[in-house]
Design an enzyme around this catalytic site. Structure first.
Site, PDB file in Angstrom:
ATOM      1  N   THR A 147       0.823  -1.218   0.000  1.00 35.83           N
ATOM      2  CA  THR A 147       0.000   0.000   0.000  1.00 35.83           C
ATOM      3  C   THR A 147       0.848   1.255   0.000  1.00 35.83           C
ATOM      4  O   THR A 147       0.472   2.262  -0.600  1.00 35.83           O
ATOM      5  CB  THR A 147      -0.942  -0.004   1.220  1.00 35.83           C
ATOM      6  N   THR A 164       1.137  -4.431   4.231  1.00 41.04           N
ATOM      7  CA  THR A 164       0.839  -4.729   5.631  1.00 41.04           C
ATOM      8  C   THR A 164       0.237  -6.116   5.856  1.00 41.04           C
ATOM      9  O   THR A 164       0.322  -6.647   6.961  1.00 41.04           O
ATOM     10  CB  THR A 164      -0.137  -3.686   6.209  1.00 41.04           C
ATOM     11  N   ASP A 165      -0.372  -6.721   4.829  1.00 42.84           N
ATOM     12  CA  ASP A 165      -1.099  -7.972   5.062  1.00 42.84           C
ATOM     13  C   ASP A 165      -0.210  -9.086   5.590  1.00 42.84           C
ATOM     14  O   ASP A 165      -0.617  -9.857   6.463  1.00 42.84           O
ATOM     15  CB  ASP A 165      -1.787  -8.438   3.775  1.00 42.84           C
ATOM     16  N   SER A 187       1.268  -7.534  -0.739  1.00 39.17           N
ATOM     17  CA  SER A 187       1.954  -8.473   0.141  1.00 39.17           C
ATOM     18  C   SER A 187       1.206  -9.783   0.321  1.00 39.17           C
ATOM     19  O   SER A 187       1.786 -10.751   0.813  1.00 39.17           O
ATOM     20  CB  SER A 187       2.246  -7.832   1.506  1.00 39.17           C
TER      21      SER A 187
END
Length: 340
Positions: free
Chosen positions: A14, A90-91, A57
């Site tokens: 992101t 971030t995932d 990610s």
């Protein structure tokens, strides 16, 4: 005073995403563009700045993680580089950061930077996060702490950090332990924990070693576990249990059968804080699971326990891999103390 040099490797996420004509967010921006949009602290130069990947990610995998770790080792071997920043989605950030922490041995700061808002958002959090991460990577105070994840003016240890919200900017936390360091006004660092021990595998890794993670639920059918192991041929299984690491009672015999066949079974918890402990008796209780050969993951999440198990299995018998795993968990469940 001279200039401190920090390296930057980009993987997408992101922080590098922007909307296209269709309004959908895709990782489009290079690390050079991200640097242009943030304030690099005075006295720090960022070079090299390289895009290794530009992916979301959720597409990160162990092969990419090991490759990233190898590149980090290579860059940090340069005497002029004081530390390194990695941009990441971030995932799966907590998994990649943990994998890199396991397999890199450098004492120089390694800091992951991310964002919850896209680069073209009117209130993008990426520029501040990247600026703080660069400053942290240049700081001699953070040497020897292992891989860190920057989030909302906090620095978290890779082994503890979890994503705790799907869209808030303060989406990361370290349940039970808290951050390793905080960033205050004027960029002032306050160290909260110091690392006292580390674990790094001393054997070649195999990103293709098969380890499966599953989350049993109430009314879970034990045949699902058997079917998955039969289908994948996995050498390791991580089960995300309830509470302290308990499972539906009908899984105890399945775990016993698998361990007898040489499958290494690890029990984590779906609860974020507190860790796993074999306390309860009876079918499905932790005491019974331990008695049939299961290993408890301590404070590691199921995702991190899977990566650790992947690091322990290559080139080893089940007994050898189990010994490696128990040793690693002993180190990882401690290894930090409150800073004085």
């Amino acid at each position: 005073m001279g200039t401190t040099r920090v390296a930057l490797l980009g993987t997408g996420g992101t922080i590098a995403s922007a909307s296209g004509a269709d309004g959908q967010l895709i990782a489009r921006r290079s690390v050079a563009e991200l640097l242009d949009g943030c304030n690099v602290p005075a006295g720090i130069s960022v070079e090299p700045a390289v895009d290794l990947d530009r992916i979301n990610s959720w597409d990160m995998d162990p092969r990419r993680m090991w490759r990233l770790a190898a590149r980090i080792q290579e860059v940090l071997a340069e005497p002029e580089v004081a530390g390194i920043v990695i941009t990441h989605g971030t995932d799966t950030l907590e998994e990649t950061a943990f994998a890199v922490d396991l397999v890199t041995a450098a004492d120089k700061p390694v800091v992951f930077a991310s964002a919850m808002r896209s680069a073209d958002s009117t209130s993008a959090d990426g520029p501040r996060n990247l600026s703080n991460a660069v400053a942290a990577a240049a700081s001699p105070e953070l040497r020897g702490l292992g891989v860190l994840v920057h989030a909302s003016d906090e620095l978290h240890a890779a082994r503890w950090v979890r994503k705790v919200h799907t869209h808030h900017v303060d989406a990361f936390s370290s349940p039970t332990f808290g951050p390793v360091a905080t960033i205050g006004p004027a960029g002032r660092l306050r160290l909260v924990h110091r690392r006292t021990a580390r674990w790094t595998p001393a054997w070649p890794l195999d990103p293709d070693v098969q380890v499966v993670a599953m989350t049993p639920y109430t009314g879970f059918t034990p045949g699902l576990v058997r079917a998955v192991i039969e289908h994948t041929g996995a050498r390791g299984l991580v089960l995300e249990g309830f509470g302290l690491g308990n499972l539906p009672g009908n899984l105890t015999s399945v775990v016993g059968d698998l361990t007898e066949r040489g499958v290494l079974v690890v029990i984590a918890s779906r609860v974020m804080a507190g860790g796993t402990f074999p306390v309860y008796g009876g079918d499905g209780g932790g005491v019974g699971l331990e008695s049939v050969g299961a290993v408890f993951a301590g404070g590691l999440s199921a995702a991190k326990a899977r990566l650790l198990l992947m690091c322990c299995l290559p080139g080893a018998s089940t007994a050898e891999a189990r010994a490696r795993l128990v040793d690693a968990l002993d180190v990882l469940d401690g290894g930090f103390q409150v800073a004085r």
